[in-house]
Design an enzyme around this catalytic site. Structure first.
Site, short mmCIF file in Angstrom:
data_model
loop_
_atom_site.label_atom_id
_atom_site.label_comp_id
_atom_site.label_asym_id
_atom_site.label_seq_id
_atom_site.Cartn_x
_atom_site.Cartn_y
_atom_site.Cartn_z
CE LYS A 134 48.19 40.55 43.31
NZ LYS A 134 47.59 41.85 43.04
CB SER A 189 45.79 40.73 39.98
OG SER A 189 45.34 41.43 41.12
#
Length: 171
Positions: free
Chosen positions: A126, A89
């Protein structure tokens, strides 16, 4: 505290390490580890000339200084630990599976920082953003679009464990 069974060992180890101020264990889990309390200084030559990644150029043989990787990667030894990246990701941020990231718990997370967070009992790395409504949003960085932003709302368990300050990998 309710957490997924798959994350119990990781969370218990983190809690144990952060409750004890001495950080007696250097290794937290298979994917999370802590730098040694007594970091040894290893300074290696850092040359002042830059090296082209394309066509070779003559190198200056002048050493600028010596570089200790600990000084380069760790700002606050007592608040720093390492995490191994799993998944894709964050590949557009240069974080690839197997990379080690440096996480500093003493840094105040701000918009655009890459953070290690716990969302509903699951760890994730993230980029932190803020929605127009003032909600925290965790953004993936993968151009394929297979990962969606995580918008944090009041019904979710959410905590930022630290700010990612660097990464390293072996080839």
């Amino acid at each position: 505290m309710r957490i997924p069974q798959s994350q119990q060992t990781v969370v218990k180890n983190f809690i144990q390490v952060y409750k004890s101020q001495t950080f007696q264990s250097e290794k937290i889990t298979d994917t999370m580890s802590r730098p040694s309390q007594q970091l040894r200084i290893h300074a290696y030559p850092l040359f002042s000339s830059k090296v082209a990644a394309g066509f070779p150029s003559p190198a200056d043989e002048y050493m600028e200084k010596r570089l200790d990787p600990n000084d380069f990667l760790i700002d606050n030894q007592d608040a720093t630990f390492f995490v191994t990246i799993e998944g894709h990701s964050m590949i557009d941020a240069g974080l690839l599976p197997g990379d080690k990231v440096v996480v500093d718990r003493s840094k105040q997370p701000q918009k655009n920082h890459i953070v290690l967070a716990v969302v509903n009992g699951e760890f994730t790395i993230k980029r932190l953003s803020i929605s127009r409504d003032g909600l925290a949003v965790l953004l993936p960085e993968n151009h394929l679009g297979t990962y969606q932003p995580i918008v944090i709302n009041e019904d979710m368990q959410f905590e930022i464990w630290g700010v990612v300050t660097g990464s390293f990998r072996r080839f």
